[in-house]
Design a protein around this motif. Structure first.
Motif, mmCIF file in Angstrom:
data_model
loop_
_atom_site.group_PDB
_atom_site.id
_atom_site.type_symbol
_atom_site.label_atom_id
_atom_site.label_comp_id
_atom_site.label_asym_id
_atom_site.label_seq_id
_atom_site.Cartn_x
_atom_site.Cartn_y
_atom_site.Cartn_z
ATOM 1 N N VAL A 1 0.854 -1.188 0.000
ATOM 2 C CA VAL A 1 0.000 0.000 0.000
ATOM 3 C C VAL A 1 0.891 1.240 0.000
ATOM 4 O O VAL A 1 1.749 1.390 0.879
ATOM 5 C CB VAL A 1 -0.923 0.032 1.242
ATOM 6 C CG1 VAL A 1 -1.812 1.274 1.214
ATOM 7 C CG2 VAL A 1 -1.759 -1.241 1.343
ATOM 8 N N GLY A 2 0.665 2.135 -0.979
ATOM 9 C CA GLY A 2 1.440 3.365 -1.048
ATOM 10 C C GLY A 2 0.699 4.458 -1.794
ATOM 11 O O GLY A 2 -0.316 4.197 -2.448
ATOM 12 N N ASP A 3 1.235 5.676 -1.728
ATOM 13 C CA ASP A 3 0.545 6.836 -2.313
ATOM 14 C C ASP A 3 1.190 7.381 -3.583
ATOM 15 O O ASP A 3 0.644 8.279 -4.206
ATOM 16 C CB ASP A 3 0.458 7.974 -1.283
ATOM 17 C CG ASP A 3 1.807 8.599 -1.007
ATOM 18 O OD1 ASP A 3 2.665 7.909 -0.408
ATOM 19 O OD2 ASP A 3 2.009 9.766 -1.391
ATOM 20 N N GLN A 4 2.352 6.863 -3.981
ATOM 21 C CA GLN A 4 3.029 7.395 -5.166
ATOM 22 C C GLN A 4 3.145 6.332 -6.254
ATOM 23 O O GLN A 4 3.564 5.202 -5.989
ATOM 24 C CB GLN A 4 4.427 7.898 -4.813
ATOM 25 C CG GLN A 4 4.423 9.128 -3.940
ATOM 26 C CD GLN A 4 5.827 9.674 -3.774
ATOM 27 O OE1 GLN A 4 6.520 9.924 -4.751
ATOM 28 N NE2 GLN A 4 6.246 9.846 -2.531
ATOM 29 N N ILE A 5 2.808 6.727 -7.460
ATOM 30 C CA ILE A 5 2.838 5.790 -8.580
ATOM 31 C C ILE A 5 4.258 5.432 -8.994
ATOM 32 O O ILE A 5 4.578 4.259 -9.185
ATOM 33 C CB ILE A 5 2.047 6.360 -9.773
ATOM 34 C CG1 ILE A 5 0.558 6.368 -9.445
ATOM 35 C CG2 ILE A 5 2.315 5.561 -11.044
ATOM 36 C CD1 ILE A 5 -0.313 7.064 -10.473
ATOM 37 N N PHE A 6 5.127 6.443 -9.158
ATOM 38 C CA PHE A 6 6.435 6.199 -9.752
ATOM 39 C C PHE A 6 7.488 5.662 -8.788
ATOM 40 O O PHE A 6 8.604 5.359 -9.218
ATOM 41 C CB PHE A 6 6.946 7.460 -10.451
ATOM 42 C CG PHE A 6 6.086 7.857 -11.620
ATOM 43 C CD1 PHE A 6 5.775 6.956 -12.621
ATOM 44 C CD2 PHE A 6 5.568 9.138 -11.702
ATOM 45 C CE1 PHE A 6 4.975 7.314 -13.688
ATOM 46 C CE2 PHE A 6 4.772 9.512 -12.773
ATOM 47 C CZ PHE A 6 4.470 8.595 -13.766
ATOM 48 N N THR A 7 7.161 5.538 -7.528
ATOM 49 C CA THR A 7 8.054 4.869 -6.588
ATOM 50 C C THR A 7 7.331 3.654 -6.004
ATOM 51 O O THR A 7 7.704 2.518 -6.267
ATOM 52 C CB THR A 7 8.517 5.816 -5.463
ATOM 53 O OG1 THR A 7 7.383 6.434 -4.863
ATOM 54 C CG2 THR A 7 9.465 6.863 -5.982
ATOM 55 N N ASP A 8 6.275 3.906 -5.251
ATOM 56 C CA ASP A 8 5.574 2.846 -4.520
ATOM 57 C C ASP A 8 4.962 1.780 -5.430
ATOM 58 O O ASP A 8 5.254 0.587 -5.301
ATOM 59 C CB ASP A 8 4.452 3.453 -3.670
ATOM 60 C CG ASP A 8 4.964 4.408 -2.612
ATOM 61 O OD1 ASP A 8 6.103 4.228 -2.139
ATOM 62 O OD2 ASP A 8 4.218 5.338 -2.252
ATOM 63 N N ILE A 9 4.080 2.206 -6.306
ATOM 64 C CA ILE A 9 3.319 1.241 -7.115
ATOM 65 C C ILE A 9 4.190 0.589 -8.174
ATOM 66 O O ILE A 9 4.150 -0.630 -8.362
ATOM 67 C CB ILE A 9 2.068 1.916 -7.734
ATOM 68 C CG1 ILE A 9 1.157 2.450 -6.610
ATOM 69 C CG2 ILE A 9 1.321 0.945 -8.649
ATOM 70 C CD1 ILE A 9 0.743 1.427 -5.557
ATOM 71 N N TRP A 10 4.991 1.391 -8.855
ATOM 72 C CA TRP A 10 5.887 0.818 -9.861
ATOM 73 C C TRP A 10 6.826 -0.199 -9.207
ATOM 74 O O TRP A 10 7.059 -1.284 -9.729
ATOM 75 C CB TRP A 10 6.657 1.928 -10.553
ATOM 76 C CG TRP A 10 7.434 1.524 -11.767
ATOM 77 C CD1 TRP A 10 7.327 0.352 -12.480
ATOM 78 C CD2 TRP A 10 8.447 2.276 -12.429
ATOM 79 N NE1 TRP A 10 8.202 0.352 -13.529
ATOM 80 C CE2 TRP A 10 8.904 1.531 -13.528
ATOM 81 C CE3 TRP A 10 8.998 3.526 -12.190
ATOM 82 C CZ2 TRP A 10 9.896 1.976 -14.386
ATOM 83 C CZ3 TRP A 10 9.982 3.979 -13.064
ATOM 84 C CH2 TRP A 10 10.424 3.219 -14.139
ATOM 85 N N GLY A 11 7.334 0.127 -8.032
ATOM 86 C CA GLY A 11 8.206 -0.799 -7.321
ATOM 87 C C GLY A 11 7.491 -2.077 -6.912
ATOM 88 O O GLY A 11 8.024 -3.180 -7.070
#
Length: 170
Positions: free
Chosen positions: A114-124
């Motif tokens: 669960v995270g709030d940023q696409i280019f760090t959290d979700i992409w990772g």
């Protein structure tokens, strides 16, 4: 075009996710980003975050924070809730997510992120082949480097929302 950045699900808040439903599906660990996912940027663990982490542990989840922050920030947050953590995780690399799963004794088939940023959290999380959940950031005021990332994130979110819906706790 943007599919590698798409979360599996998108919620308006971490606190609206039905973690019991995921537990019932076989998930046994939740990895979280900290800042703007559980609390405002650089804030200590508040009563709401503490209650959620305790509820997850009581359900049987392992909990680990995966953050690009330095150890001081992540350790001080973790000390208030008693989970575990990976700092300087190198998101969007899969490395920090893999470390977290090793600490918890889980794997990509039974671990949520669960995270709030696409280019760090979700992409990772997607790079680590985890079930990824994007949440809206808690605070609107953010550091300039994050504000700048939010601009292209809007394009990805627009594309995502054409096919999916934002889930709310209502």
């Amino acid at each position: 075009m943007f599919q590698r950045f798409f979360p599996n699900e998108y919620y308006d808040s971490t606190y609206h996710i039905d973690f019991q439903a995921f537990y019932d599906k076989g998930y046994r660990a939740v990895l979280f980003d900290v800042d703007n996912t559980l609390v405002e940027h650089d804030a200590p663990a508040n009563a709401r975050a503490k209650a959620l982490i305790q509820k997850l542990k009581d359900m049987g989840y392992g909990v680990c924070f995966v953050s690009n922050n330095d150890e001081e920030r992540v350790k001080s947050f973790n000390e208030q809730v008693g989970a575990t953590y990976v700092y300087k995780a190198g998101k969007p690399s899969a490395r920090g997510y893999v470390q977290a799963m090793q600490k918890l004794g889980t794997d990509r088939t039974n671990t949520l992120f669960v995270g709030d940023q696409i280019f760090t959290d979700i992409w990772g999380a997607n790079n680590a082949q985890l079930y990824s959940i994007l949440v809206q950031p808690i605070a609107k005021h953010e550091e300039i480097q994050i504000v700048l990332k939010r601009i292209p994130e809007k394009w990805v979110l627009h594309s995502y929302l054409k096919k999916h819906t934002l889930q709310t706790g209502k």
